[in-house]
Design a protein around this motif. Structure first.
Motif, PDB file in Angstrom:
ATOM      1  N   LEU A 117       0.812  -1.221   0.000  1.00 54.35           N
ATOM      2  CA  LEU A 117       0.000   0.000   0.000  1.00 54.35           C
ATOM      3  C   LEU A 117       0.846   1.274   0.000  1.00 54.35           C
ATOM      4  CD1 LEU A 117      -2.812  -1.039   2.514  1.00 54.35           C
ATOM      5  CD2 LEU A 117      -3.027  -0.747   0.031  1.00 54.35           C
ATOM      6  N   ASP A 118       2.029   1.191   0.614  1.00 50.67           N
ATOM      7  CA  ASP A 118       2.876   2.385   0.702  1.00 50.67           C
ATOM      8  C   ASP A 118       3.469   2.788  -0.650  1.00 50.67           C
ATOM      9  OD1 ASP A 118       4.373   0.031   0.690  1.00 50.67           O
ATOM     10  OD2 ASP A 118       6.054   0.957   1.746  1.00 50.67           O
ATOM     11  N   GLU A 119       3.335   1.947  -1.668  1.00 53.53           N
ATOM     12  CA  GLU A 119       3.878   2.257  -2.985  1.00 53.53           C
ATOM     13  C   GLU A 119       2.940   3.129  -3.819  1.00 53.53           C
ATOM     14  OE1 GLU A 119       5.096  -1.148  -5.159  1.00 53.53           O
ATOM     15  OE2 GLU A 119       6.329  -1.985  -3.537  1.00 53.53           O
ATOM     16  N   PHE A 120       1.705   3.311  -3.355  1.00 53.79           N
ATOM     17  CA  PHE A 120       0.708   3.997  -4.167  1.00 53.79           C
ATOM     18  C   PHE A 120       0.345   5.349  -3.568  1.00 53.79           C
ATOM     19  CE2 PHE A 120       0.200  -0.589  -4.616  1.00 53.79           C
ATOM     20  CZ  PHE A 120       0.309  -0.733  -5.994  1.00 53.79           C
ATOM     21  N   ASP A 121       0.312   6.354  -4.428  1.00 58.51           N
ATOM     22  CA  ASP A 121      -0.001   7.713  -3.991  1.00 58.51           C
ATOM     23  C   ASP A 121      -1.494   7.991  -3.980  1.00 58.51           C
ATOM     24  OD1 ASP A 121       2.716   8.359  -3.746  1.00 58.51           O
ATOM     25  OD2 ASP A 121       2.854   8.793  -5.897  1.00 58.51           O
ATOM     26  N   SER A 122      -2.258   7.193  -4.717  1.00 58.07           N
ATOM     27  CA  SER A 122      -3.703   7.395  -4.766  1.00 58.07           C
ATOM     28  C   SER A 122      -4.397   6.083  -5.097  1.00 58.07           C
ATOM     29  CB  SER A 122      -4.063   8.436  -5.828  1.00 58.07           C
ATOM     30  OG  SER A 122      -3.749   7.947  -7.125  1.00 58.07           O
ATOM     31  N   ILE A 123      -5.705   6.072  -4.913  1.00 59.78           N
ATOM     32  CA  ILE A 123      -6.482   4.877  -5.242  1.00 59.78           C
ATOM     33  C   ILE A 123      -6.405   4.596  -6.736  1.00 59.78           C
ATOM     34  CG2 ILE A 123      -8.818   3.912  -5.335  1.00 59.78           C
ATOM     35  CD1 ILE A 123      -9.417   5.350  -2.719  1.00 59.78           C
ATOM     36  N   ALA A 124      -6.379   5.649  -7.528  1.00 64.70           N
ATOM     37  CA  ALA A 124      -6.296   5.484  -8.985  1.00 64.70           C
ATOM     38  C   ALA A 124      -5.039   4.721  -9.392  1.00 64.70           C
ATOM     39  CB  ALA A 124      -6.326   6.847  -9.659  1.00 64.70           C
ATOM     40  N   ASP A 125      -3.935   4.956  -8.692  1.00 68.96           N
ATOM     41  CA  ASP A 125      -2.674   4.278  -9.017  1.00 68.96           C
ATOM     42  C   ASP A 125      -2.779   2.768  -8.819  1.00 68.96           C
ATOM     43  OD1 ASP A 125      -1.431   6.608  -9.709  1.00 68.96           O
ATOM     44  OD2 ASP A 125      -0.474   6.912  -7.754  1.00 68.96           O
ATOM     45  N   MET A 126      -3.663   2.349  -7.909  1.00 65.40           N
ATOM     46  CA  MET A 126      -3.809   0.926  -7.625  1.00 65.40           C
ATOM     47  C   MET A 126      -4.374   0.158  -8.824  1.00 65.40           C
ATOM     48  SD  MET A 126      -5.312   1.055  -3.731  1.00 65.40           S
ATOM     49  CE  MET A 126      -4.411   1.904  -2.419  1.00 65.40           C
ATOM     50  N   PHE A 127      -5.048   0.874  -9.710  1.00 65.44           N
ATOM     51  CA  PHE A 127      -5.658   0.221 -10.870  1.00 65.44           C
ATOM     52  C   PHE A 127      -4.742   0.233 -12.096  1.00 65.44           C
ATOM     53  CE2 PHE A 127      -9.192   1.517  -8.203  1.00 65.44           C
ATOM     54  CZ  PHE A 127     -10.034   0.404  -8.241  1.00 65.44           C
ATOM     55  N   LYS A 128      -3.598   0.863 -12.002  1.00 67.14           N
ATOM     56  CA  LYS A 128      -2.698   0.988 -13.147  1.00 67.14           C
ATOM     57  C   LYS A 128      -1.785  -0.232 -13.249  1.00 67.14           C
ATOM     58  CE  LYS A 128      -2.808   6.047 -12.959  1.00 67.14           C
ATOM     59  NZ  LYS A 128      -2.025   7.308 -12.777  1.00 67.14           N
TER      60      LYS A 128
END
Length: 265
Positions: free
Chosen positions: A83-94
């Protein structure tokens, strides 16, 4: 472009992660290799399924749903422990930015296959036995996607198969070790699958063999590529491997006992 060399084998390759481009859209070797593994595994299962009691149409459906939910599961698994690698929820889908975990993919595909078999009233254990060789094939080939991406490697080594990345000290090529481990598992599975006492035991072997190898190889991995459940002590994939091994052995024994009781009746 990366230089990947095996000094003691006299091999040196300059490899770009990008295979080619369509317009401005790059097509990556990783995706092509994963797709190749999936298709070759599917082809093997497709050619052998009917003589083992599973229709070809069912195999196509299972493969399609397994691919979709496998990718979803692989992404969810990775995101949950990074989780610490993502700046936003949108990034989780990339997904195209990388970040898929094989165990999540296996879990996702298992869930979709179980649901499909329940809806179609198929023998779940038999279906998993038929699909197991395809999983070994797909994973054995798919690991070379990590080779092209210059990832999944271990500590420094002087072994024959030591892999040097851009001139650095050779390291253990874990992608290669795991690929070979899967090939050996495939050969053993093909030799023993006609000797099973009950449906489901072939798939139990697949789960145990893959998890056993992953347990040790994960411990050799570069820490930058380990998702830890206990920081610097136990990787989540190692914990999952242990749980899968216990589940596989337990299920195998239960099926063995069941087969023996059925023969006595």
């Amino acid at each position: 472009m990366n230089n990947i060399a095996f000094p003691k084998l006299g091999i040196s390759l300059n490899i770009s992660p990008v295979a080619f481009s369509i317009g401005s859209k790059p097509i990556y070797w990783y995706a092509l290799i994963i797709l190749s593994g999936f298709l070759l595994g599917l082809f093997f299962v497709y050619k052998t399924c009917e003589k083992r009691g599973v229709k070809k149409d069912n195999v196509w459906d299972i493969a399609l749903f397994g691919l979709i939910f496998g990718i979803i599961g692989a992404r969810i698994y990775y995101v949950l422990f990074a989780l610490d690698e993502f700046d936003s929820i949108a990034d989780m889908f990339k997904v195209w930015n990388g970040g898929l975990a094989i165990y999540g993919g296996i879990i996702g595909a298992i869930i979709s296959t179980v649901i499909y078999c329940m809806v179609k009233k198929l023998n779940i254990a038999k279906v998993f036995d038929v699909c197991a060789p395809g999983l070994f094939i797909g994973q054995a080939i798919g690991r070379f996607g990590n080779f092209v991406n210059v990832e999944v490697y271990g500590g420094e080594t002087n072994s024959l198969f030591g892999m040097s990345i851009n001139g650095a000290t050779p390291v253990h090529p874990l992608f290669l070790y795991e690929s070979i481990w899967n090939v050996i598992g495939l050969v053993i599975l093909l030799l023993i699958r006609d000797k099973k006492k009950n449906d489901g035991q072939v798939f139990c072997f697949y789960i145990f063999w893959y998890s056993f190898g992953r347990l040790f190889l994960e411990g050799m991995r570069n820490p930058n590529y380990i998702l830890y459940v206990i920081p610097n002590v136990l990787g989540i994939s190692q914990l999952v491997a242990i749980l899968f091994m216990i589940a596989a052995v337990s299920a195998f024994v239960v099926l063995q006992v069941k087969a023996k009781k059925d023969n006595e009746i």
